[in-house]
Design a protein around this motif. Structure first.
Motif, PDB file in Angstrom:
ATOM      1  N   SER A 157     -10.622  -0.606  -6.959  1.00 23.64           N
ATOM      2  CA  SER A 157     -11.053  -1.244  -5.712  1.00 23.64           C
ATOM      3  C   SER A 157     -10.205  -0.701  -4.564  1.00 23.64           C
ATOM      4  CB  SER A 157     -10.917  -2.770  -5.808  1.00 23.64           C
ATOM      5  OG  SER A 157     -11.320  -3.377  -4.610  1.00 23.64           O
ATOM      6  N   PRO A 158     -10.572   0.462  -4.022  1.00 25.31           N
ATOM      7  CA  PRO A 158      -9.793   1.092  -2.951  1.00 25.31           C
ATOM      8  C   PRO A 158      -9.560   0.188  -1.752  1.00 25.31           C
ATOM      9  CG  PRO A 158     -11.418   2.624  -3.816  1.00 25.31           C
ATOM     10  CD  PRO A 158     -11.722   1.280  -4.429  1.00 25.31           C
ATOM     11  N   SER A 159     -10.500  -0.757  -1.515  1.00 19.79           N
ATOM     12  CA  SER A 159     -10.347  -1.627  -0.354  1.00 19.79           C
ATOM     13  C   SER A 159      -9.081  -2.462  -0.456  1.00 19.79           C
ATOM     14  CB  SER A 159     -11.573  -2.544  -0.221  1.00 19.79           C
ATOM     15  OG  SER A 159     -11.698  -3.398  -1.356  1.00 19.79           O
ATOM     16  N   THR A 160      -8.627  -2.741  -1.684  1.00 17.22           N
ATOM     17  CA  THR A 160      -7.402  -3.537  -1.845  1.00 17.22           C
ATOM     18  C   THR A 160      -6.162  -2.729  -1.501  1.00 17.22           C
ATOM     19  OG1 THR A 160      -7.168  -2.958  -4.201  1.00 17.22           O
ATOM     20  CG2 THR A 160      -8.482  -4.917  -3.672  1.00 17.22           C
ATOM     21  N   TRP A 161      -6.307  -1.389  -1.466  1.00 21.48           N
ATOM     22  CA  TRP A 161      -5.149  -0.551  -1.143  1.00 21.48           C
ATOM     23  C   TRP A 161      -4.904  -0.506   0.375  1.00 21.48           C
ATOM     24  CZ3 TRP A 161      -7.001   4.458  -4.130  1.00 21.48           C
ATOM     25  CH2 TRP A 161      -7.207   4.118  -5.487  1.00 21.48           C
ATOM     26  N   PHE A 162      -6.004  -0.435   1.138  1.00 23.01           N
ATOM     27  CA  PHE A 162      -5.877  -0.110   2.554  1.00 23.01           C
ATOM     28  C   PHE A 162      -6.314  -1.219   3.507  1.00 23.01           C
ATOM     29  CE2 PHE A 162      -6.981   3.828   0.183  1.00 23.01           C
ATOM     30  CZ  PHE A 162      -5.740   4.452   0.270  1.00 23.01           C
ATOM     31  N   SER A 163      -6.856  -2.316   3.022  1.00 25.57           N
ATOM     32  CA  SER A 163      -7.327  -3.371   3.921  1.00 25.57           C
ATOM     33  C   SER A 163      -6.167  -3.979   4.696  1.00 25.57           C
ATOM     34  CB  SER A 163      -8.055  -4.468   3.135  1.00 25.57           C
ATOM     35  OG  SER A 163      -7.131  -5.226   2.382  1.00 25.57           O
ATOM     36  N   SER A 164      -6.432  -4.371   5.950  1.00 25.62           N
ATOM     37  CA  SER A 164      -5.380  -4.965   6.776  1.00 25.62           C
ATOM     38  C   SER A 164      -4.877  -6.270   6.172  1.00 25.62           C
ATOM     39  CB  SER A 164      -5.908  -5.215   8.195  1.00 25.62           C
ATOM     40  OG  SER A 164      -7.035  -6.082   8.168  1.00 25.62           O
ATOM     41  N   GLU A 165      -5.777  -7.037   5.567  1.00 21.15           N
ATOM     42  CA  GLU A 165      -5.374  -8.293   4.944  1.00 21.15           C
ATOM     43  C   GLU A 165      -4.442  -8.045   3.762  1.00 21.15           C
ATOM     44  OE1 GLU A 165      -5.944 -11.704   5.454  1.00 21.15           O
ATOM     45  OE2 GLU A 165      -6.436 -10.951   7.436  1.00 21.15           O
ATOM     46  N   GLY A 166      -4.763  -7.010   2.968  1.00 23.88           N
ATOM     47  CA  GLY A 166      -3.929  -6.684   1.823  1.00 23.88           C
ATOM     48  C   GLY A 166      -2.548  -6.207   2.246  1.00 23.88           C
ATOM     49  N   LYS A 167      -2.517  -5.354   3.287  1.00 20.97           N
ATOM     50  CA  LYS A 167      -1.228  -4.854   3.780  1.00 20.97           C
ATOM     51  C   LYS A 167      -0.371  -6.001   4.312  1.00 20.97           C
ATOM     52  CE  LYS A 167      -2.803  -0.189   5.003  1.00 20.97           C
ATOM     53  NZ  LYS A 167      -3.045   0.763   6.122  1.00 20.97           N
ATOM     54  N   LYS A 168      -1.000  -6.904   5.077  1.00 24.03           N
ATOM     55  CA  LYS A 168      -0.252  -8.034   5.623  1.00 24.03           C
ATOM     56  C   LYS A 168       0.260  -8.932   4.509  1.00 24.03           C
ATOM     57  CE  LYS A 168      -2.259 -11.525   7.795  1.00 24.03           C
ATOM     58  NZ  LYS A 168      -2.979 -12.280   8.846  1.00 24.03           N
ATOM     59  N   ALA A 169      -0.572  -9.147   3.489  1.00 26.55           N
ATOM     60  CA  ALA A 169      -0.155  -9.985   2.371  1.00 26.55           C
ATOM     61  C   ALA A 169       1.033  -9.383   1.639  1.00 26.55           C
ATOM     62  CB  ALA A 169      -1.324 -10.193   1.402  1.00 26.55           C
ATOM     63  N   ARG A 170       1.052  -8.054   1.497  1.00 22.31           N
ATOM     64  CA  ARG A 170       2.175  -7.413   0.811  1.00 22.31           C
ATOM     65  C   ARG A 170       3.443  -7.499   1.658  1.00 22.31           C
ATOM     66  NH1 ARG A 170      -2.207  -4.434  -1.138  1.00 22.31           N
ATOM     67  NH2 ARG A 170      -2.252  -2.922   0.568  1.00 22.31           N
ATOM     68  N   ARG A 171       3.305  -7.432   2.983  1.00 29.85           N
ATOM     69  CA  ARG A 171       4.462  -7.608   3.863  1.00 29.85           C
ATOM     70  C   ARG A 171       4.996  -9.031   3.749  1.00 29.85           C
ATOM     71  NH1 ARG A 171       4.960  -3.530   7.807  1.00 29.85           N
ATOM     72  NH2 ARG A 171       6.137  -4.915   9.170  1.00 29.85           N
ATOM     73  N   LEU A 172       4.098 -10.004   3.700  1.00 29.07           N
ATOM     74  CA  LEU A 172       4.505 -11.398   3.543  1.00 29.07           C
ATOM     75  C   LEU A 172       5.200 -11.611   2.200  1.00 29.07           C
ATOM     76  CD1 LEU A 172       1.409 -13.230   5.041  1.00 29.07           C
ATOM     77  CD2 LEU A 172       3.768 -13.551   5.785  1.00 29.07           C
ATOM     78  N   LYS A 173       4.677 -10.973   1.170  1.00 30.47           N
ATOM     79  CA  LYS A 173       5.269 -11.103  -0.160  1.00 30.47           C
ATOM     80  C   LYS A 173       6.708 -10.592  -0.161  1.00 30.47           C
ATOM     81  CE  LYS A 173       4.373  -9.804  -4.987  1.00 30.47           C
ATOM     82  NZ  LYS A 173       3.477  -9.041  -5.886  1.00 30.47           N
ATOM     83  N   ARG A 174       6.946  -9.460   0.523  1.00 29.94           N
ATOM     84  CA  ARG A 174       8.311  -8.928   0.606  1.00 29.94           C
ATOM     85  C   ARG A 174       9.208  -9.857   1.412  1.00 29.94           C
ATOM     86  NH1 ARG A 174       5.361  -3.993   1.028  1.00 29.94           N
ATOM     87  NH2 ARG A 174       5.428  -4.058   3.315  1.00 29.94           N
ATOM     88  N   TYR A 175       8.643 -10.454   2.466  1.00 23.40           N
ATOM     89  CA  TYR A 175       9.418 -11.419   3.261  1.00 23.40           C
ATOM     90  C   TYR A 175       9.814 -12.615   2.404  1.00 23.40           C
ATOM     91  CZ  TYR A 175      10.649 -14.901   6.749  1.00 23.40           C
ATOM     92  OH  TYR A 175      11.314 -15.872   7.452  1.00 23.40           O
ATOM     93  N   PHE A 176       8.859 -13.132   1.630  1.00 28.01           N
ATOM     94  CA  PHE A 176       9.145 -14.278   0.765  1.00 28.01           C
ATOM     95  C   PHE A 176      10.232 -13.939  -0.249  1.00 28.01           C
ATOM     96  CE2 PHE A 176       4.522 -15.832   1.381  1.00 28.01           C
ATOM     97  CZ  PHE A 176       4.874 -16.457   2.568  1.00 28.01           C
TER      98      PHE A 176
END
Length: 227
Positions: free
Chosen positions: A131-150
């Motif tokens: 599912s390439p959309s999970t690699w590059f979607s803005s929502e996915g990128k933001k979620a991964r940034r939030l995960k690192r913050y947490f």
């Protein structure tokens, strides 16, 4: 008939609330400069929506007029914004007066379980091979940034639990401002906490106390950031 009426009222109310919700956008800067701040955590205390600034300091979060947002970033004083409307805004965060993470030696921090509090963030952060959309979607990128913050926040709370005022003051004869300065200047890393046992921690605190007392009195405090 009454049941149909109340169902209609609920549907209309729900629709009205959903329409009232929108996307609030803005950019976070360091106060007094043109520096844009990345990885600033944003939380809406009314609807539990969360967001984080990107590499250019920009953010977007679902919100509505009348709700309150809190902006938080290590090294900066937290700021609170009450939304009058959803017009894009510049948010200015003020730097803290010390270079190290400030320690509140009186407050007890609440347990933090981001997976339980924000499960949708962890779900959106997943990457699926087919599912390439999970690699590059803005929502996915933001979620991964939030995960690192947490993750960073959980680590800091882990340090707080191990390097607590009660524990440190039981080993060294410091109190009040001296204790706060000592704990700020010699705050251990999360890696140190994870890789050392109780005996090593005692040795670290005692050795750090000797270094602290060897400093001139005017140096026994975190130094202000250079402009």
């Amino acid at each position: 008939m009454k049941q149909v009426f109340w169902v209609a009222v609920i549907l209309i109310s729900t629709t009205t609330f959903a329409n009232a919700q929108g996307v609030f956008k803005g950019t976070v800067y360091e106060q007094g400069t043109n520096i844009r701040l990345s990885d600033v955590f944003i939380r809406d205390i009314n609807n539990r929506q969360v967001s984080i600034t990107d590499n250019k300091g920009n953010f977007a979060i679902r919100a509505a007029a009348g709700q309150t947002l809190i902006f938080n970033s290590p090294g900066y004083t937290s700021d609170t914004l009450y939304l009058i409307d959803l017009t894009p805004k510049k948010i200015m965060l003020t730097t803290q007066t010390i270079s190290l993470r400030q320690v509140n030696i009186t407050a007890k921090r609440t347990p933090f379980n981001p997976r339980a509090e924000y499960p949708e963030v962890y779900e959106k952060s997943k990457v699926y091979v087919f599912s390439p959309s999970t690699w590059f979607s803005s929502e996915g990128k933001k979620a991964r940034r939030l995960k690192r913050y947490f993750q960073r926040e959980a680590e800091q709370r882990g340090i707080d639990a191990a390097f607590s005022p009660a524990y440190v003051s039981s080993l060294v004869p410091l109190r009040g401002t001296d204790l706060e300065n000592f704990m700020t200047m010699f705050r251990p890393t999360y890696a140190f906490i994870r890789s050392n046992n109780a005996e090593s921690m005692v040795a670290y605190v005692n050795d750090s106390y000797k270094k602290f007392m060897a400093l001139p009195p005017d140096k026994r405090a975190p130094q202000a950031l250079k402009p």
